[in-house]
Design an enzyme around this catalytic site. Structure first.
Site, PDB file in Angstrom:
ATOM      1  N   ARG A 173      -6.527 -63.210  42.598  1.00  0.00           N
ATOM      2  CA  ARG A 173      -6.346 -61.849  42.068  1.00  0.00           C
ATOM      3  C   ARG A 173      -5.627 -61.882  40.718  1.00  0.00           C
ATOM      4  O   ARG A 173      -4.708 -62.678  40.517  1.00  0.00           O
ATOM      5  CB  ARG A 173      -5.537 -60.994  43.056  1.00  0.00           C
ATOM      6  N   ARG A 216      -1.585 -68.205  45.428  1.00  0.00           N
ATOM      7  CA  ARG A 216      -2.225 -67.338  46.424  1.00  0.00           C
ATOM      8  C   ARG A 216      -3.708 -67.156  46.140  1.00  0.00           C
ATOM      9  O   ARG A 216      -4.110 -67.001  44.994  1.00  0.00           O
ATOM     10  CB  ARG A 216      -1.560 -65.950  46.414  1.00  0.00           C
ATOM     11  N   ARG A 249       5.631 -58.888  36.486  1.00  0.00           N
ATOM     12  CA  ARG A 249       6.192 -58.321  37.722  1.00  0.00           C
ATOM     13  C   ARG A 249       7.645 -58.740  37.885  1.00  0.00           C
ATOM     14  O   ARG A 249       8.498 -57.940  38.279  1.00  0.00           O
ATOM     15  CB  ARG A 249       5.393 -58.802  38.946  1.00  0.00           C
ATOM     16  N   ARG A 294      16.164 -49.236  45.074  1.00  0.00           N
ATOM     17  CA  ARG A 294      15.692 -49.886  43.861  1.00  0.00           C
ATOM     18  C   ARG A 294      16.438 -49.438  42.613  1.00  0.00           C
ATOM     19  O   ARG A 294      16.248 -50.004  41.543  1.00  0.00           O
ATOM     20  CB  ARG A 294      14.203 -49.599  43.650  1.00  0.00           C
ATOM     21  N   LYS A 304      11.040 -62.672  51.299  1.00  0.00           N
ATOM     22  CA  LYS A 304      11.799 -61.566  51.879  1.00  0.00           C
ATOM     23  C   LYS A 304      11.184 -61.067  53.194  1.00  0.00           C
ATOM     24  O   LYS A 304      11.892 -60.884  54.180  1.00  0.00           O
ATOM     25  CB  LYS A 304      11.802 -60.432  50.855  1.00  0.00           C
TER      26      LYS A 304
END
Ligand SMILES: [Zn+2]
Length: 213
Positions: free
Chosen positions: A159, A126, A170, A87, A13
């Site tokens: 992480r 990541r 998530r 949202r 995005k």
């Protein structure tokens, strides 16, 4: 062109928003940034927002909308890309009312679709250097020496937030929150679903086509 860009974490995005901004000259409005700016500039709504943040409370919708409205009103003729907002359906309705008031209704709501396994692959690859903050990705941006930062030699970190289980959580939260908002915009004939896989340039071409149709 006035659009809302939707997409789960890992859908690209942010990347697409900056390409659209370049390509079409639109303003990229992130409500998070607008909020931080209003607080830093101590504007009337900024101070109001700060009073909630100081208490550790969520800034209420009407305050966020008031802050966003100023930015939306000052966007040029090329329009804007709104990212990370709304949202909830309540926020979507408030946004519509605010945009109607300034005579700048939305043209399209673009939903970047990527299947969950692909999102998990993207996000779980990541890595970040805790020393200098440099981001890496095991597929798309690997470090020269595995596990070591190219810039400072620090040991790269995976992480907890970027581990598959946390990512599934998530994505679950995202789906629960946004599905109703997408339904709301679909009902208003504004929703454009875009398959957001493949080359970055192809995805942005699809977006441009969709918002012009
Ligand atoms: Zn580093």
């Amino acid at each position: 062109m006035r659009i809302v860009l939707f997409g789960p974490p890992g859908s690209g995005k942010g990347t697409q928003a900056s390409i659209l901004k370049e390509k079409l000259g639109m303003a990229h409005i992130s409500t998070g940034d607008a909020l931080r700016e209003a607080v830093a500039n101590r504007t009337e709504v900024g101070l109001k927002a700060k009073s909630y943040m100081d208490k550790g409370e969520l800034v209420p919708d009407e305050v966020v909308i008031a802050i966003a409205k100023d930015r939306l009103a000052s966007a040029g003729d090329a329009g804007f890309i709104l990212d990370g907002f709304p949202r909830t359906i309540a926020q979507a309705e408030a946004l519509d009312a605010a945009l109607d008031e300034i005579g700048k209704p939305l043209d399209a709501v673009v939903n970047l679709q990527v299947d969950e396994e692909e999102l998990i692959r993207r996000l779980s690859g990541r890595r970040v250097c805790p020393g200098c903050g440099e981001p890496y990705h095991i597929d798309s941006k690997p470090s020269a020496v595995e596990g070591r930062c190219d810039k400072c030699g620090g040991e790269l970190m995976h992480r907890d937030d970027d581990k598959p289980e946390a990512i599934r959580n998530r994505l679950g939260v995202y789906n629960n929150q946004t599905a109703p908002v997408l339904g709301y915009y679909d009902g208003r004939g504004l929703l454009r679903n875009i398959e957001a896989v493949g080359a970055i340039a192809e995805v942005s071409d699809r977006i441009v086509q969709a918002i012009r149709s």
